[in-house]
Design a protein around this motif. Sequence first.
Motif, mmCIF file in Angstrom:
data_model
loop_
_atom_site.group_PDB
_atom_site.id
_atom_site.type_symbol
_atom_site.label_atom_id
_atom_site.label_comp_id
_atom_site.label_asym_id
_atom_site.label_seq_id
_atom_site.Cartn_x
_atom_site.Cartn_y
_atom_site.Cartn_z
ATOM 1 N N ALA A 121 1.181 -1.191 -0.217
ATOM 2 C CA ALA A 121 0.115 0.136 -0.074
ATOM 3 C C ALA A 121 1.283 1.248 0.019
ATOM 4 N N SER A 125 1.346 4.212 -2.909
ATOM 5 C CA SER A 125 0.632 5.404 -2.732
ATOM 6 C C SER A 125 1.784 6.334 -2.722
ATOM 7 N N ALA A 157 -4.557 4.185 -0.969
ATOM 8 C CA ALA A 157 -3.347 3.584 -1.078
ATOM 9 C C ALA A 157 -2.866 3.561 1.197
ATOM 10 N N VAL A 160 -5.608 2.482 3.448
ATOM 11 C CA VAL A 160 -4.844 1.436 4.079
ATOM 12 C C VAL A 160 -3.875 1.092 4.432
ATOM 13 N N TRP A 161 -2.889 1.981 4.977
ATOM 14 C CA TRP A 161 -1.302 1.603 5.574
ATOM 15 C C TRP A 161 -2.269 1.915 6.848
#
Length: 450
Positions: A121, A125, A157, A160-161
């Motif tokens: 991710a 990103s 992204a 998500v991290w």
Amino acid sequence: MGALIFSGLHATLAQVDVYQGIKFSPRAFTAIVILIHIFFAELFVGFAIASPVLQAWGARTGSARMDKLAHSMIRFNVLTFSTGATFAVLFVVLLVGFYPQVTASLFTHFFYFFPVIAMIAMVASLWAMYSYYYKWDRYSVLNKRRHIALGFLSGFAIWVWMVILSGVDTFMVDGGGPNGRLTSGNIASIGSAFKGIFNPMLTEMVLHRTVANLSWPAFALAAWAAFRYMRSKSAEDKAFYDWASSLGLTWGVGFLLLQPFVGFGLAYAMKGAQPANPVSSQNPGSFDRLVGEGPQAGSFTSHLLYFNLILVVALFVLSNLGMYLGAVRHPDRGGQVAIRAFGLVATIAGLYSIAPPAMFPVFWVRYIAMAVMAVATFGAFVAYVRGRLRFRYGSPGVWYRITIMALGVIAATTALSMGLMKSNSRDPYTVYNQPGYTVNGGPPPTNFGR
């Protein structure tokens, strides 16, 4: 010479302990490093999510100001990413050096999520962010939809991290719930890692951090715009920065309204995650330490909670004041009377919620007062947003600019102090209720925290 410098640094590091006061220790040094990283990381996440939204909004409405502001935000991320990443790497080095046992256990237990999915991710990103920024001039004209999609990919992204790190973080605070267990030595199964990530506090923490990462960066943006206004020379630049400060205030207040309710849900989830039979009667639960109940009465974390409540009230009061002072941009002063009325109710309710009488006749009167503060601020917010349709930008008052800059400082302080409070709630454990992973107060190098 090198040995002398190292031993001097070692002696210095051995003198700080965040919990017992201002002494320097590995724990405090690590905390300072991660707080610096979080300062940049939260701005990064907020701007990464908001920038494509503003660009898409600008494309839809034909607003050149939206496009310019979106470009400025992503430029900030590009310029400051290396600073935040430097402190992130230093933080990992400190964890491995000072807390090797818990760090190795967390990395192996969450291997499939943290080193694998989270890093994928992050790479996605960064690729999307740099493509989004460096192709701005060409893509934003020739292929705007593809360009905006790159921005949304970067924002998603990095979100998500954030979710995965929130899962690891909440696992450390609640120990994975009543039946949680941290494995060590081997890479855990994906099922075990999944259960650890999706612990009882995850949903509320993700909501809390998402809202926070969209709220306080907005106040930071407004403060930056208010500062830049003072340094601007042309009328066009002054109008842009005045508009940007108003947009940042609107954006920040809109998400701030959700925080008391999301924060209450997070605290309730923390309470429900406590095991029925903690391993130590002196440390019965992270929630007890947070609110200062039972053996944890008067804990450092409970004092931090009260300090943070004061900061939250200050954010609401100054937000109402900022909206009231900013409403003078309306040619007919439209909405100012309503904002003043709602702001007065919000201020009285907020100040009452942090006053000692707020516990009378029952403890939950404090929460009712904070709910009234939020609802009244919502009324002022609606009046302000309606008035913005006719605002004339370019000449904000001095007190408005001072209020907006103060909001930015207090919002940053609140964001960092909240993280410190949450982490301290699990003390003396590094992973709550698991004696194998504790904070050890002794000096290095023989008694590192495990």
